[in-house]
Design a protein around this motif. Structure first.
Motif, PDB file in Angstrom:
ATOM      1  N   LEU A   1       2.167   9.453  -5.701  1.00  0.00           N
ATOM      2  CA  LEU A   1       2.797  10.724  -5.348  1.00  0.00           C
ATOM      3  C   LEU A   1       3.839  11.109  -6.393  1.00  0.00           C
ATOM      4  O   LEU A   1       3.899  12.258  -6.838  1.00  0.00           O
ATOM      5  CB  LEU A   1       3.432  10.630  -3.956  1.00  0.00           C
ATOM      6  N   GLU A   2       4.635  10.151  -6.796  1.00  0.00           N
ATOM      7  CA  GLU A   2       5.677  10.425  -7.782  1.00  0.00           C
ATOM      8  C   GLU A   2       5.067  10.871  -9.120  1.00  0.00           C
ATOM      9  O   GLU A   2       5.547  11.817  -9.741  1.00  0.00           O
ATOM     10  CB  GLU A   2       6.530   9.174  -7.980  1.00  0.00           C
ATOM     11  N   ARG A   3       3.976  10.235  -9.535  1.00  0.00           N
ATOM     12  CA  ARG A   3       3.312  10.635 -10.776  1.00  0.00           C
ATOM     13  C   ARG A   3       2.759  12.049 -10.662  1.00  0.00           C
ATOM     14  O   ARG A   3       2.797  12.811 -11.620  1.00  0.00           O
ATOM     15  CB  ARG A   3       2.196   9.645 -11.133  1.00  0.00           C
ATOM     16  N   ALA A   4       2.246  12.388  -9.493  1.00  0.00           N
ATOM     17  CA  ALA A   4       1.672  13.717  -9.277  1.00  0.00           C
ATOM     18  C   ALA A   4       2.750  14.801  -9.298  1.00  0.00           C
ATOM     19  O   ALA A   4       2.477  15.932  -9.693  1.00  0.00           O
ATOM     20  CB  ALA A   4       0.907  13.767  -7.974  1.00  0.00           C
ATOM     21  N   LEU A   5       3.940  14.454  -8.848  1.00  0.00           N
ATOM     22  CA  LEU A   5       5.025  15.433  -8.824  1.00  0.00           C
ATOM     23  C   LEU A   5       5.615  15.592 -10.207  1.00  0.00           C
ATOM     24  O   LEU A   5       6.138  16.530 -10.623  1.00  0.00           O
ATOM     25  CB  LEU A   5       6.125  15.014  -7.834  1.00  0.00           C
TER      26      LEU A   5
ATOM     27  N   ALA B   1       0.833  -1.207   0.000  1.00  0.00           N
ATOM     28  CA  ALA B   1       0.000   0.000   0.000  1.00  0.00           C
ATOM     29  C   ALA B   1       0.866   1.253   0.000  1.00  0.00           C
ATOM     30  O   ALA B   1       0.537   2.250  -0.656  1.00  0.00           O
ATOM     31  CB  ALA B   1      -0.945   0.001   1.203  1.00  0.00           C
ATOM     32  N   THR B   2       1.972   1.213   0.713  1.00  0.00           N
ATOM     33  CA  THR B   2       2.877   2.360   0.758  1.00  0.00           C
ATOM     34  C   THR B   2       3.570   2.545  -0.585  1.00  0.00           C
ATOM     35  O   THR B   2       3.735   3.663  -1.062  1.00  0.00           O
ATOM     36  CB  THR B   2       3.915   2.184   1.880  1.00  0.00           C
ATOM     37  N   THR B   3       3.954   1.435  -1.205  1.00  0.00           N
ATOM     38  CA  THR B   3       4.597   1.508  -2.509  1.00  0.00           C
ATOM     39  C   THR B   3       3.652   2.124  -3.533  1.00  0.00           C
ATOM     40  O   THR B   3       4.049   2.982  -4.321  1.00  0.00           O
ATOM     41  CB  THR B   3       5.045   0.106  -2.963  1.00  0.00           C
ATOM     42  N   GLU B   4       2.391   1.716  -3.509  1.00  0.00           N
ATOM     43  CA  GLU B   4       1.405   2.281  -4.434  1.00  0.00           C
ATOM     44  C   GLU B   4       1.190   3.768  -4.159  1.00  0.00           C
ATOM     45  O   GLU B   4       1.100   4.568  -5.083  1.00  0.00           O
ATOM     46  CB  GLU B   4       0.085   1.529  -4.351  1.00  0.00           C
ATOM     47  N   ALA B   5       1.133   4.152  -2.896  1.00  0.00           N
ATOM     48  CA  ALA B   5       0.981   5.572  -2.552  1.00  0.00           C
ATOM     49  C   ALA B   5       2.189   6.367  -3.050  1.00  0.00           C
ATOM     50  O   ALA B   5       2.043   7.483  -3.551  1.00  0.00           O
ATOM     51  CB  ALA B   5       0.809   5.736  -1.051  1.00  0.00           C
TER      52      ALA B   5
END
Length: 79
Positions: free
Chosen positions: A75-79, A67-71
């Motif tokens: 986040l990385e895609r959003a940045l 779940a943390t990896t997916e989050a």
């Protein structure tokens, strides 16, 4: 006369987790947390999540919870 200390707010706690406080305010927040274990537990959870996200973004696959990896990916895609 006693010094007036600004109350610790949620914004201070977020800044603490993000390592964005100056030393004096960090000391005040840590004193606040030492007197409030329930808030300290929440902050510790936030610190863990922050560190898991850092590991997921920088480290090899499989070190963080899925779940943390997916989050972290979101986040990385959003940045």
């Amino acid at each position: 006369m006693t010094a007036v200390v600004d109350p610790v707010t949620d914004a201070d706690l977020d800044a603490y987790v993000d390592d964005q406080l100056d030393v004096a305010r960090r000391i005040e927040v840590e004193a606040f947390l030492s007197a409030r274990p329930e808030v300290a537990a929440r902050v510790m959870s936030d610190l863990r999540t922050r560190d898991e996200l850092r590991v997921a973004l920088a480290g090899p696959v499989g070190m963080a919870r899925p779940a943390t990896t997916e989050a972290a990916r979101r986040l990385e895609r959003a940045l």
